[in-house]
Design a protein around this motif. Sequence first.
Motif, PDB file in Angstrom:
ATOM      1  N   CYS A  99       0.826  -1.213   0.000  1.00 39.07           N
ATOM      2  CA  CYS A  99       0.000   0.000   0.000  1.00 39.07           C
ATOM      3  C   CYS A  99       0.857   1.257   0.000  1.00 39.07           C
ATOM      4  O   CYS A  99       0.573   2.221  -0.728  1.00 39.07           O
ATOM      5  CB  CYS A  99      -0.920   0.003   1.223  1.00 39.07           C
ATOM      6  N   GLN A 100       1.884   1.272   0.833  1.00 38.52           N
ATOM      7  CA  GLN A 100       2.771   2.429   0.869  1.00 38.52           C
ATOM      8  C   GLN A 100       3.451   2.634  -0.486  1.00 38.52           C
ATOM      9  O   GLN A 100       3.615   3.765  -0.949  1.00 38.52           O
ATOM     10  CB  GLN A 100       3.816   2.243   1.960  1.00 38.52           C
ATOM     11  N   PHE A 101       3.828   1.532  -1.113  1.00 39.94           N
ATOM     12  CA  PHE A 101       4.499   1.602  -2.405  1.00 39.94           C
ATOM     13  C   PHE A 101       3.552   2.098  -3.502  1.00 39.94           C
ATOM     14  O   PHE A 101       3.934   2.909  -4.364  1.00 39.94           O
ATOM     15  CB  PHE A 101       5.036   0.214  -2.757  1.00 39.94           C
ATOM     16  N   LEU A 102       2.292   1.633  -3.480  1.00 48.54           N
ATOM     17  CA  LEU A 102       1.341   1.951  -4.549  1.00 48.54           C
ATOM     18  C   LEU A 102       0.696   3.330  -4.408  1.00 48.54           C
ATOM     19  O   LEU A 102       0.068   3.813  -5.349  1.00 48.54           O
ATOM     20  CB  LEU A 102       0.230   0.899  -4.607  1.00 48.54           C
ATOM     21  N   LYS A 103       0.866   3.966  -3.258  1.00 51.82           N
ATOM     22  CA  LYS A 103       0.199   5.254  -3.039  1.00 51.82           C
ATOM     23  C   LYS A 103       0.638   6.297  -4.070  1.00 51.82           C
ATOM     24  O   LYS A 103      -0.173   7.123  -4.523  1.00 51.82           O
ATOM     25  CB  LYS A 103       0.470   5.775  -1.634  1.00 51.82           C
ATOM     26  N   VAL A 104       1.901   6.274  -4.457  1.00 52.01           N
ATOM     27  CA  VAL A 104       2.392   7.220  -5.463  1.00 52.01           C
ATOM     28  C   VAL A 104       1.639   7.036  -6.779  1.00 52.01           C
ATOM     29  O   VAL A 104       1.240   8.005  -7.424  1.00 52.01           O
ATOM     30  CB  VAL A 104       3.909   7.031  -5.673  1.00 52.01           C
ATOM     31  N   PHE A 105       1.426   5.791  -7.171  1.00 50.36           N
ATOM     32  CA  PHE A 105       0.709   5.495  -8.416  1.00 50.36           C
ATOM     33  C   PHE A 105      -0.772   5.886  -8.291  1.00 50.36           C
ATOM     34  O   PHE A 105      -1.363   6.398  -9.243  1.00 50.36           O
ATOM     35  CB  PHE A 105       0.817   4.006  -8.745  1.00 50.36           C
ATOM     36  N   TYR A 106      -1.341   5.623  -7.117  1.00 55.57           N
ATOM     37  CA  TYR A 106      -2.749   5.948  -6.889  1.00 55.57           C
ATOM     38  C   TYR A 106      -2.968   7.461  -6.956  1.00 55.57           C
ATOM     39  O   TYR A 106      -3.913   7.930  -7.607  1.00 55.57           O
ATOM     40  CB  TYR A 106      -3.172   5.408  -5.521  1.00 55.57           C
ATOM     41  N   ASP A 107      -2.084   8.222  -6.320  1.00 55.95           N
ATOM     42  CA  ASP A 107      -2.208   9.686  -6.334  1.00 55.95           C
ATOM     43  C   ASP A 107      -2.034  10.231  -7.753  1.00 55.95           C
ATOM     44  O   ASP A 107      -2.758  11.151  -8.167  1.00 55.95           O
ATOM     45  CB  ASP A 107      -1.171  10.318  -5.404  1.00 55.95           C
ATOM     46  N   ALA A 108      -1.094   9.660  -8.496  1.00 59.56           N
ATOM     47  CA  ALA A 108      -0.868  10.114  -9.874  1.00 59.56           C
ATOM     48  C   ALA A 108      -2.084   9.819 -10.747  1.00 59.56           C
ATOM     49  O   ALA A 108      -2.494  10.659 -11.563  1.00 59.56           O
ATOM     50  CB  ALA A 108       0.374   9.438 -10.453  1.00 59.56           C
ATOM     51  N   THR A 109      -2.667   8.643 -10.569  1.00 62.23           N
ATOM     52  CA  THR A 109      -3.860   8.275 -11.342  1.00 62.23           C
ATOM     53  C   THR A 109      -5.010   9.229 -11.061  1.00 62.23           C
ATOM     54  O   THR A 109      -5.722   9.663 -11.974  1.00 62.23           O
ATOM     55  CB  THR A 109      -4.290   6.829 -11.005  1.00 62.23           C
ATOM     56  N   ASN A 110      -5.205   9.577  -9.794  1.00 64.27           N
ATOM     57  CA  ASN A 110      -6.268  10.525  -9.432  1.00 64.27           C
ATOM     58  C   ASN A 110      -6.009  11.903 -10.036  1.00 64.27           C
ATOM     59  O   ASN A 110      -6.946  12.591 -10.475  1.00 64.27           O
ATOM     60  CB  ASN A 110      -6.383  10.641  -7.913  1.00 64.27           C
ATOM     61  N   LEU A 111      -4.745  12.304 -10.056  1.00 60.06           N
ATOM     62  CA  LEU A 111      -4.408  13.609 -10.633  1.00 60.06           C
ATOM     63  C   LEU A 111      -4.712  13.635 -12.126  1.00 60.06           C
ATOM     64  O   LEU A 111      -5.313  14.583 -12.632  1.00 60.06           O
ATOM     65  CB  LEU A 111      -2.925  13.905 -10.398  1.00 60.06           C
ATOM     66  N   PHE A 112      -4.325  12.578 -12.828  1.00 59.85           N
ATOM     67  CA  PHE A 112      -4.541  12.524 -14.282  1.00 59.85           C
ATOM     68  C   PHE A 112      -6.024  12.397 -14.633  1.00 59.85           C
ATOM     69  O   PHE A 112      -6.427  12.762 -15.741  1.00 59.85           O
ATOM     70  CB  PHE A 112      -3.789  11.340 -14.895  1.00 59.85           C
ATOM     71  N   SER A 120      -2.182  18.366 -18.332  1.00 59.27           N
ATOM     72  CA  SER A 120      -1.144  17.956 -19.289  1.00 59.27           C
ATOM     73  C   SER A 120       0.237  18.476 -18.895  1.00 59.27           C
ATOM     74  O   SER A 120       1.253  17.828 -19.147  1.00 59.27           O
ATOM     75  CB  SER A 120      -1.499  18.437 -20.699  1.00 59.27           C
ATOM     76  N   ASN A 121       0.284  19.642 -18.229  1.00 59.60           N
ATOM     77  CA  ASN A 121       1.564  20.205 -17.818  1.00 59.60           C
ATOM     78  C   ASN A 121       2.149  19.493 -16.602  1.00 59.60           C
ATOM     79  O   ASN A 121       3.315  19.710 -16.254  1.00 59.60           O
ATOM     80  CB  ASN A 121       1.401  21.693 -17.492  1.00 59.60           C
ATOM     81  N   LEU A 122       1.363  18.628 -15.952  1.00 62.30           N
ATOM     82  CA  LEU A 122       1.815  17.925 -14.751  1.00 62.30           C
ATOM     83  C   LEU A 122       2.205  16.473 -15.025  1.00 62.30           C
ATOM     84  O   LEU A 122       2.838  15.833 -14.185  1.00 62.30           O
ATOM     85  CB  LEU A 122       0.717  17.956 -13.680  1.00 62.30           C
ATOM     86  N   VAL A 123       1.810  15.958 -16.196  1.00 63.53           N
ATOM     87  CA  VAL A 123       2.026  14.542 -16.495  1.00 63.53           C
ATOM     88  C   VAL A 123       3.503  14.180 -16.455  1.00 63.53           C
ATOM     89  O   VAL A 123       3.906  13.205 -15.809  1.00 63.53           O
ATOM     90  CB  VAL A 123       1.425  14.182 -17.875  1.00 63.53           C
ATOM     91  N   PHE A 124       4.332  14.958 -17.152  1.00 65.02           N
ATOM     92  CA  PHE A 124       5.750  14.623 -17.255  1.00 65.02           C
ATOM     93  C   PHE A 124       6.412  14.610 -15.877  1.00 65.02           C
ATOM     94  O   PHE A 124       7.186  13.701 -15.554  1.00 65.02           O
ATOM     95  CB  PHE A 124       6.449  15.639 -18.164  1.00 65.02           C
ATOM     96  N   GLU A 125       6.084  15.585 -15.066  1.00 66.36           N
ATOM     97  CA  GLU A 125       6.662  15.669 -13.718  1.00 66.36           C
ATOM     98  C   GLU A 125       6.241  14.480 -12.863  1.00 66.36           C
ATOM     99  O   GLU A 125       7.056  13.902 -12.121  1.00 66.36           O
ATOM    100  CB  GLU A 125       6.225  16.984 -13.059  1.00 66.36           C
ATOM    101  N   GLU A 126       4.964  14.088 -12.959  1.00 65.30           N
ATOM    102  CA  GLU A 126       4.475  12.951 -12.181  1.00 65.30           C
ATOM    103  C   GLU A 126       5.105  11.638 -12.655  1.00 65.30           C
ATOM    104  O   GLU A 126       5.448  10.774 -11.842  1.00 65.30           O
ATOM    105  CB  GLU A 126       2.945  12.856 -12.301  1.00 65.30           C
ATOM    106  N   VAL A 127       5.263  11.500 -13.962  1.00 62.50           N
ATOM    107  CA  VAL A 127       5.886  10.280 -14.497  1.00 62.50           C
ATOM    108  C   VAL A 127       7.328  10.157 -14.006  1.00 62.50           C
ATOM    109  O   VAL A 127       7.790   9.066 -13.642  1.00 62.50           O
ATOM    110  CB  VAL A 127       5.827  10.276 -16.040  1.00 62.50           C
ATOM    111  N   LEU A 128       8.032  11.271 -13.952  1.00 64.95           N
ATOM    112  CA  LEU A 128       9.403  11.241 -13.461  1.00 64.95           C
ATOM    113  C   LEU A 128       9.466  10.934 -11.967  1.00 64.95           C
ATOM    114  O   LEU A 128      10.399  10.282 -11.492  1.00 64.95           O
ATOM    115  CB  LEU A 128      10.102  12.569 -13.745  1.00 64.95           C
TER     116      LEU A 128
END
Length: 257
Positions: A99-112, A120-128
């Motif tokens: 869960c701790q590991f996946l939280k970054v992916f979960y937050d990014a998915t919610n943002l997108f 669109s201006n946040l995608v590249f930063e989140e992917v990095l």
Amino acid sequence: MVQDGMNDMVDTISKIRDSVKYVKGSPKRLHAFKQCVKAMGLDEKKSLNYDVPTRWNSTFIMLRDALLFRDVFQHLASCGPSYACLPSEDEWSHASDLCQFLKVFYDATNLFSTSKQVTSNLVFEEVLSIYHHLRRHRGTSNEHMRALTCKMQEKFDKYFKSYNIFFAIAVVLDPRFKLSYLKYLLDDLDKPDAMVKYEVVEKILHDLYVEYKNIYDDNDKSNMQRDNAYTSTKIATEEYRSVARCGFKAYFSSVSP
């Protein structure tokens, strides 16, 4: 990518999924569960959630919420012999790490997924940020997490090689960032082709600027010609009016008695 990585922990996830089904599958068991939650002083507003096995984010939510009631599940196992799918201590620990590991992916998915603001201006930063998150966890001492991370890193690298260059351009067009921030992000990647991609973005933006400049220069010339033609016409019209009025005055004076 995340779904494939989670396959290595399918046994742990299945036990927690079965535990949730056990509690929610009977009104009597659900009532007993809520009574335990109240007796232990846990948040009664929180609840258990089923997941959709093919949607990793719903599995994340199921695990996250089930972990809040870990002690309640332990109590149910001691009171109800029919509850035979209680995860072991190690499995609970693995679920917590996951869960701790996946939280970054979960937050990014919610943002997108948001529909009320430009992302669109946040995608590249989140992917990095995900890229660096994976790199940090590749050196973890947790064997399960290391195996999960390596598998996901392999998938990530495959997708990242062909990322859409327009997400990098969107970073530059964000007035808070510009080209210097994009260069910093790409430098931090420590990849041999990072600066090549930076030069590609820089060239695209330069060419785009030149194209817009030419378009607006042509428009400015057309506007100037139109303005000059209008001015000439206006002057000629005013001169005609002046001459006509003077001529009329002379004519009127000659015919007047």
